[in-house]
Design a protein around this motif. Structure first.
Motif, mmCIF file in Angstrom:
data_model
loop_
_atom_site.group_PDB
_atom_site.id
_atom_site.type_symbol
_atom_site.label_atom_id
_atom_site.label_comp_id
_atom_site.label_asym_id
_atom_site.label_seq_id
_atom_site.Cartn_x
_atom_site.Cartn_y
_atom_site.Cartn_z
ATOM 1 N N TRP A 78 -96.544 -27.086 -26.939
ATOM 2 C CA TRP A 78 -96.165 -25.931 -26.113
ATOM 3 C C TRP A 78 -97.364 -25.005 -25.904
ATOM 4 N N LEU A 79 -98.176 -24.814 -26.945
ATOM 5 C CA LEU A 79 -99.352 -23.957 -26.832
ATOM 6 C C LEU A 79 -100.364 -24.527 -25.843
ATOM 7 N N MET A 80 -100.573 -25.835 -25.851
ATOM 8 C CA MET A 80 -101.494 -26.459 -24.892
ATOM 9 C C MET A 80 -100.952 -26.358 -23.473
ATOM 10 N N GLY A 81 -99.625 -26.393 -23.337
ATOM 11 C CA GLY A 81 -99.042 -26.173 -22.017
ATOM 12 C C GLY A 81 -99.301 -24.773 -21.509
ATOM 13 N N VAL A 82 -99.247 -23.779 -22.399
ATOM 14 C CA VAL A 82 -99.557 -22.398 -22.008
ATOM 15 C C VAL A 82 -101.022 -22.281 -21.589
#
Length: 270
Positions: A78-82
């Motif tokens: 999820w953090l890499m998507g952000v």
């Protein structure tokens, strides 16, 4: 008054040329494929102005791809998507549509190739995570492509002290691939015009084209080699690119370091 002589009857007869509907498919299909291939060699018309150095951008995209490949935690995914969305919104408005189109096309092709691995996944969640990782990797590479020109990529490789022979070989390979593709496209168009859309046998035509392409590439390679010798080329004569470091590069590399630390800290299974 002298009357103009009349044309013979056989010259006044209109003969319509009937071209078979299937005769033009082979040439036209290959010409369209070459047009599509050549378009990939060209840089996007609009390049986002990046305040970061070329070598920092190159390190950033490599770190991002490696982190995404080795992700084993949903929170980190999820953090890499952000991070991906943050870099996406920084693109110019004129690039967004082209970026989305290229992302969808390459993602569809990649997902199709990876379909067996997705289907044999242990669960639906694993399949969705696998697909999300593919989209993130392609997205990061596409953002790098829209923010960095080919010349800046080569400059970044030299700044990272990559072998000059490797950089030169890469540069020549890309440039001559574009030249050979354009030459093959011109030959196919000439054949299409001279044969009125009715080409010879496919295998005979393919062998003739391959022979001509080999002779042309060999001739160009010899001319390039002789030109390099006459100009006194040597790998040591290439001026080395100095590595410039700015606060923007510091922020970018700090983000990479933080993501690496979080990736190591949140290691584990899904």
């Amino acid at each position: 008054m002298n009357q103009d002589p009349e044309l013979p009857q056989w010259l006044r007869i209109e003969n319509k040329l009937c071209i078979p509907s299937k005769s033009n498919k082979f040439l036209q299909k290959n010409i369209n494929s070459l047009n599509h291939t050549i378009s990939h060699f060209n840089q996007p018309k609009v390049i986002a102005n990046s305040i970061n150095s070329s070598w920092a951008e190159l390190i950033n995209v490599l770190v991002m791809v490696l982190i995404i490949v080795n992700i084993r935690n949903l929170l980190l995914l999820w953090l890499m998507g952000v991070v991906f969305l943050y870099q996406f919104i920084k693109l110019p408005n004129r690039q967004i549509i082209a970026f989305i189109k290229s992302l969808l096309k390459i993602t569809a092709f990649s997902v199709t190739i990876s379909l067996p691995s997705i289907l044999i996944a242990n669960s639906l969640l694993s399949a969705l995570i696998w697909t999300a990782k593919i989209i993130l990797i392609i997205g990061m590479v596409q953002i790098f492509r829209h923010r960095t020109t080919w010349a800046e990529l080569l400059r970044g490789l030299r700044q990272l002290h990559i072998s000059n022979t490797f950089v030169l070989t890469l540069d020549i390979t890309i440039k001559y691939s574009h030249v050979l593709s354009s030459y093959l496209q011109q030959m196919l168009q000439a054949i299409q015009l001279r044969t009125c859309g009715n080409p010879p046998h496919v295998f005979l035509l393919a062998s003739q084209l391959l022979g001509r392409m080999y002779l042309m590439s060999r001739s160009d390679a010899l001319e390039l080699y002789n030109a390099m010798i006459l100009r006194g080329y040597s790998s040591k004569s290439i001026s080395k690119e100095k590595m410039k470091f700015s606060w923007a590069d510091c922020r970018l590399l700090s983000l990479d370091a933080i993501l690496i630390f979080i990736c190591c800290y949140l290691g584990g299974t899904f």
